[in-house]
Design an enzyme around this catalytic site. Structure first.
Site, short mmCIF file in Angstrom:
data_model
loop_
_atom_site.label_atom_id
_atom_site.label_comp_id
_atom_site.label_asym_id
_atom_site.label_seq_id
_atom_site.Cartn_x
_atom_site.Cartn_y
_atom_site.Cartn_z
N TRP A 103 0.75 -1.49 -0.06
CA TRP A 103 -0.08 0.14 -0.14
C TRP A 103 0.69 1.33 -0.05
O TRP A 103 0.86 2.35 -0.86
CB TRP A 103 -0.99 -0.04 0.62
N ASP A 173 -1.01 6.85 6.65
CA ASP A 173 -2.30 5.44 6.31
C ASP A 173 -1.99 5.61 7.19
O ASP A 173 -1.72 4.17 7.82
CB ASP A 173 -2.36 5.73 5.03
N LYS A 197 -12.21 -1.69 7.92
CA LYS A 197 -10.92 -2.21 8.80
C LYS A 197 -11.34 -2.12 10.48
O LYS A 197 -12.48 -3.09 10.91
CB LYS A 197 -9.32 -2.15 9.01
#
Ligand code: PMP
Length: 360
Positions: A103, A173, A197
């Site tokens: 990511w 992030d 999440k």
């Protein structure tokens, strides 16, 4: 039963109590007499709900008054672009990136469209199995910002330290670990995390941003891509994802009232992860984790079998016992058990028992 054994990496399992409340709200919100799916976003009820969702986040994370909380759309992927558009474009500065996995590799590829990018640390050579010491990095104090990912969802790597730097803006992030533990917001200038999440269902992306930093954005941008638009409109510039924000508020209620806050959640999450890593290490003749020991994630436990050909039989065995979502990311393969807040300790105990049973 199966919802409690959903170890998917995202969208992930929601707390069972929240799922029950959501079921009822799809039929009707008692005080409104209509389904949450048909609630108008300009209604007083929803405006109040947004306020409560924000207050809940502020309480859980001790967010100072000098920060704004925004509820945006476009997922974390849009943040990879919005950040450089707002804070790099036209500055003649450099965006510094740590590339520590799947990511975090994506973010600089978007930033490059807006200005100069410097990858100050990359774990690629080590196949993304380690992380740097955040406080030993050589940072350029004249840069636009430093960007990193606090938990690499695919590789199962997590930074277990805070960054100590007040000279340049720090952007993180936290998509896969926000609300999983307590953090010191004041160390960061912008934090973002999509909901799917630990916060709720997919749809909403939370941005927590220091106001001074937000106001430093100088670019002229299309309204929807400009953080200032959303700040000014209290995140109702256009139609927000009413349902996701509603569930996020319920998840925060659960964290506050049932769990007792993030310090407690952190203990539970550490216990869950410790138990599963212990089982994997116990069967080290069969398994290895992807991450080096010090950087193992408490959220995503990524491991593989030494004999890759046995993996599908092993996963089938677990699937017959009601466990799901355990396949590794398509880029890496292997096995991944995601231990988000919605997964109870009992489910991890059951998973560990089943792993032991498999090798008996
Ligand atoms: N960052 C991280 C750490 C992620 O785990 C993900 C997706 N799992 C993303 C960014 C991309 O998020 P989205 O799909 O919401 O764009």
């Amino acid at each position: 039963m199966n919802n409690s054994r959903n170890f998917s990496a995202g969208p992930g399992a929601l707390p069972l109590k929240v799922l029950d409340e959501v079921k009822q709200s799809i039929e009707k919100i008692p005080e409104l007499g209509i389904s949450i799916l048909g609630v108008n976003h300009r209604s007083d009820w929803f405006e109040k709900l947004m306020q409560q969702a924000e207050e809940n986040l502020r309480l859980l994370l001790s967010i100072p008054e000098s920060y704004s909380v925004l509820f945006l759309q476009g997922g974390s992927s849009l943040q990879f672009s919005m950040i450089p558009m707002n804070f790099l474009r036209g500055t003649n500065k450099v965006a510094q990136h740590i590339v520590s996995g799947y990511w975090s590799s994506k973010a600089p590829k978007e930033a490059i469209h807006e200005g100069r990018v410097n990858i100050i640390w990359s774990g690629e050579e080590n196949h993304f199995t380690t992380l740097p010491d955040l406080n030993q990095l050589c940072l350029d104090t004249k840069s636009a910002y430093l960007h990193y990912v606090s938990n690499e969802t695919v590789e199962g790597l997590e930074f277990h330290q805070n960054i100590e730097n007040s000279e340049i803006p720090i952007i993180v992030d936290m998509s896969s670990n926000l609300l999983s533990r307590s953090i010191d917001i004041s160390k960061y200038d912008l934090i973002y995390a999509h909901a799917q999440k630990n916060l709720g269902p997919a749809g909403v992306t939370v941005v927590i941003v220091r106001d001074v930093f937000l106001n430093s954005s100088v670019s002229t941008l299309p309204s929807m891509l400009d953080y200032k638009t959303h700040k000014k409109a209290n995140s109702i510039y256009n139609t927000p994802c009413v349902f996701s924000i509603y569930v996020l508020k319920l998840v925060c209620d659960w964290l506050i009232k049932d769990i007792g806050g993030l310090l407690n959640m952190e203990i539970i999450n550490k216990n869950k992860a410790a138990l599963l890593y212990k089982t994997i290490d116990h069967f080290s003749d069969h398994f290895a984790t992807h991450a080096n020991q010090s950087y193992r994630s408490n959220m995503n436990v990524v491991f593989k079998m030494h004999d890759l050909q046995k993996e599908s039989t092993f996963l089938n065995f677990l699937s017959q016992r009601g466990f799901s979502g355990l396949e590794g990311h398509r880029s890496l393969g292997g096995i991944r058990a995601s231990l988000y807040n919605g997964i109870e300790l009992k489910a991890v105990e059951d998973l560990c028992d089943s792993i032991s049973e498999y090798f008996r």
